[in-house]
Write a protein that holds these residues in place. Structure first.
Motif, PDB file in Angstrom:
ATOM      1  N   THR A 249      42.579  68.286-103.480  1.00 19.24           N
ATOM      2  CA  THR A 249      42.097  68.324-102.123  1.00 19.24           C
ATOM      3  C   THR A 249      43.158  68.391-100.900  1.00 19.24           C
ATOM      4  N   ASP A 250      42.713  68.672 -99.766  1.00 16.81           N
ATOM      5  CA  ASP A 250      43.509  69.024 -98.621  1.00 16.81           C
ATOM      6  C   ASP A 250      44.833  67.951 -98.554  1.00 16.81           C
ATOM      7  N   GLN A 251      44.418  66.751 -98.805  1.00 15.88           N
ATOM      8  CA  GLN A 251      45.614  65.652 -98.489  1.00 15.88           C
ATOM      9  C   GLN A 251      46.537  65.658 -99.614  1.00 15.88           C
ATOM     10  N   GLU A 252      46.328  66.531-100.876  1.00 17.17           N
ATOM     11  CA  GLU A 252      47.497  66.851-101.580  1.00 17.17           C
ATOM     12  C   GLU A 252      48.352  67.774-100.785  1.00 17.17           C
ATOM     13  N   ALA A 253      47.888  68.643-100.309  1.00 14.34           N
ATOM     14  CA  ALA A 253      48.472  69.779 -99.579  1.00 14.34           C
ATOM     15  C   ALA A 253      49.409  68.848 -98.534  1.00 14.34           C
ATOM     16  N   ALA A 254      48.489  68.200 -97.586  1.00 17.54           N
ATOM     17  CA  ALA A 254      49.475  67.587 -96.621  1.00 17.54           C
ATOM     18  C   ALA A 254      50.524  66.704 -97.139  1.00 17.54           C
ATOM     19  N   ALA A 279      61.633  72.061 -89.886  1.00 19.02           N
ATOM     20  CA  ALA A 279      60.925  73.240 -90.127  1.00 19.02           C
ATOM     21  C   ALA A 279      59.398  73.041 -89.758  1.00 19.02           C
ATOM     22  N   SER A 280      58.699  74.247 -89.635  1.00 18.41           N
ATOM     23  CA  SER A 280      57.393  73.861 -89.080  1.00 18.41           C
ATOM     24  C   SER A 280      56.585  74.473 -90.400  1.00 18.41           C
ATOM     25  N   ALA A 303      48.333  78.500 -89.271  1.00 19.07           N
ATOM     26  CA  ALA A 303      48.591  76.891 -89.023  1.00 19.07           C
ATOM     27  C   ALA A 303      50.169  76.569 -88.754  1.00 19.07           C
ATOM     28  N   MET A 304      51.009  77.503 -89.386  1.00 20.24           N
ATOM     29  CA  MET A 304      52.516  77.182 -88.965  1.00 20.24           C
ATOM     30  C   MET A 304      52.660  77.422 -87.713  1.00 20.24           C
ATOM     31  N   TRP A 315      53.741  69.533 -89.602  1.00 21.51           N
ATOM     32  CA  TRP A 315      52.884  70.474 -90.213  1.00 21.51           C
ATOM     33  C   TRP A 315      51.428  70.669 -89.680  1.00 21.51           C
ATOM     34  N   GLN A 316      50.839  71.629 -90.067  1.00 16.25           N
ATOM     35  CA  GLN A 316      49.444  71.623 -89.688  1.00 16.25           C
ATOM     36  C   GLN A 316      48.493  72.396 -90.880  1.00 16.25           C
TER      37      GLN A 316
END
Length: 559
Positions: A249-254, A279-280, A303-304, A315-316
């Motif tokens: 999921t995207d949430q894991e990356a977040a 960091a960004s 996104a960075m 983060w984005q």
């Protein structure tokens, strides 16, 4: 090739005999090794050079074997030298059967056992050296590959190494379907996190590159400890790092982005100074099989930059609903280039009125783009991309030619008594064009317009990119006879010194101040000051964007 010389200098003894062993030829090596004169050897039976036991062996074993099989191999014998010494040797022989014209012939090879052992040792040593050389070559090749695919400072993969690693089956399979020790219920998708350190340049500039390298090494170690072992970590360049892993999921990356920030934010001491790293981070997760690594990397990069724009140290996640601005710019640039070629540009003309006499004295040419699908686009939609790409020079040539052509037509028609001025904008890149003077001269001459009827407008910002070069260009334009105006005055440097230095004829007050004339006391005061300043230094003042009678009257009062 001299075969006789090769025969004589061979490393072993060569003898030719008949079937009963009588020697008919012998090489120099055997003569030298035994000490027997050649003449004494010729006509002697080879068995006579051996002790009695070996004579029996040769007669009862070798000769029958030669007659039956045609060869014997490496029979251990002794050879009696001229001085009576017995020398250990290995004897091999082959027999060539006779014919009607030629008797049978036996080729005997006698190799000194001592020399044979020496040659064997040398051969083994040579083989070892070859193996060691191959090992060194393989090691050197591996080192070269490591240098080519890894960052020399941190030891992480570089861009080339990351691309190569992910292209291999092992590189893809390392990011398997297990995460956190649990079996994943959903099929995993590859994801990319793009990490850019905030304010890293300040560390380099203030503490030196050695301190910057130390910081990068610490950052690499922290990132390595924060990701799981199946993930791939790389340093792309400078202060940019990339993590490639799989996520359901995207949430894991977040969540991973949060862990990375937490790991990086821990203070560290460099040269006695405590530094807090921030960091960004931009993240992008594949949602279809068509999502390539390069595409994910580009999306994570976008996104960075969005994370940086929102205050850094955050983060984005890439939003699939957002278009890729880089792709959009490239597409628009290509469309604009084709639009110029296809004649899609249009010029609209804004009148320039004399306030005192309320009559037309000139016009300003304003470019528009009649886009085939998006309709009529104002300059704000495409001028910046044309300026950044350099296409503004080609666009500017078209505008200049079209505007001057129109001015000539109006003059020939008697509009404004044939003295209507044509104002055209020049960008910073056009001002820096070494061929600008030649281009303008060519168009004026070809179209037949009097230079004094052309006014070139340059913004304050464009003039201050390179003031010395701009001054030289303005003097050349002034010598050509064209009029010069400073556009958007009041929004840039508004320096009195350049008003005095630059050979300009007119000051254009920016419309942002003119809009408030008669309604905003601040704007009215600014316009009044600009008009008085222009008149004080002998310049004509032009108020841009007067669109109402109230604005016109207010301008008359402050003038």
């Amino acid at each position: 090739m001299d075969y006789a010389q090769l025969y004589d200098d061979a490393p072993c003894g060569y003898l030719l005999t008949d079937d009963d062993g009588t020697i008919v030829a012998v090489n120099d090596t055997f003569v030298s090794w035994t000490g027997h004169p050649r003449a004494a050897l010729l006509g002697t039976r080879v068995q006579k050079l051996m002790p009695i036991g070996d004579q029996i062996l040769y007669s009862t074993h070798c000769m029958p074997q030669l007659a039956i099989g045609g060869a014997v191999a490496e029979i251990a014998i002794e050879v009696i030298a001229a001085g009576g010494q017995r020398r250990a040797a290995l004897l091999s022989a082959t027999r060539t059967p006779g014919t009607a014209d030629r008797a049978a012939q036996v080729k005997v090879i006698i190799f000194s056992a001592h020399e044979r052992r020496r040659y064997e040792k040398e051969l083994v040593a040579a083989r070892r050296r070859a193996e060691e050389s191959e090992a060194r070559r393989a090691s050197a090749e591996a080192d070269l590959h490591h240098l080519a695919w890894h960052d020399s400072l941190t030891g992480l993969l570089n861009r080339a190494g990351l691309t190569t690693h992910l292209a291999t089956p092992s590189g893809s399979s390392e990011m398997g379907e297990h995460h956190g020790g649990e079996l994943r219920a959903d099929p995993p998708q590859r994801g990319v996190l793009f990490i850019d350190l905030d304010h890293f340049k300040e560390v380099n500039d203030s503490l030196g590159h050695a301190a910057g390298d130390q910081l990068l090494t610490v950052v690499a170690a922290r990132l390595q400890n924060a990701v799981r072992k199946e993930a791939t970590l790389a340093r792309l360049s400078g202060d940019e790092f990339v993590v490639v892993d799989t996520f359901t999921t995207d949430q894991e990356a977040a969540a991973l982005a949060e862990r990375l920030l937490e790991a990086l934010n821990a203070p560290l001491v460099i040269d006695g100074l405590e530094i807090v790293v921030s960091a960004s981070i931009g993240a992008a997760v594949a949602h279809t099989a068509e999502d390539t690594f390069e595409g994910l990397l580009r999306h994570a990069d976008i996104a960075m930059y969005r994370a940086k724009a929102r205050g850094r140290n955050g983060w984005q996640l890439h939003d699939l609903t957002h278009a890729d601005p880089a792709v959009d710019r490239l597409r628009l640039l290509g469309e604009l280039r084709r639009g110029i070629e296809r004649g899609e540009l249009r010029l609209h003309y804004q009148p320039r009125m004399n306030l005192a006499g309320d009559h037309l004295v000139g016009v300003e040419a304003l470019v528009r783009w009649q886009h085939p699908t998006r309709g009529l686009l104002p300059p704000g939609e495409f001028i910046e991309i044309a300026e950044d790409s350099g296409l503004v020079r080609e666009l500017g040539v078209w505008v200049l030619d079209a505007a001057i052509t129109q001015a000539v037509q109006w003059h020939q028609a008697g509009l404004g008594g044939g003295r209507i001025e044509m104002a055209v904008n020049l960008s910073a890149r056009q001002l820096a064009d070494p061929h600008l003077i030649d281009r303008i001269t060519h168009v004026l001459t070809r179209r037949g317009l009097e230079p004094s009827l052309l006014v070139l407008e340059i913004t304050e910002t464009a003039l201050m990119v390179d003031p010395d070069a701009a001054l030289a260009t303005l003097h050349a334009l002034k010598a050509l006879g064209v009029g010069l105006a400073i556009d958007d005055f009041g929004t840039g440097y508004s320096s009195f010194s350049y008003l005095k230095a630059f050979p300009v004829d007119e000051l254009k007050i920016d419309r942002s101040f003119v809009t408030g004339l008669g309604a905003d006391t601040g704007d009215s005061a600014i316009v009044a000051s600009c008009v008085q300043l222009a008149h004080a230094v002998g310049l004509r003042a032009v108020a841009e964007g007067v669109e109402t009678r109230a604005q016109q009257q207010a301008l008359g009062r402050v003038s």
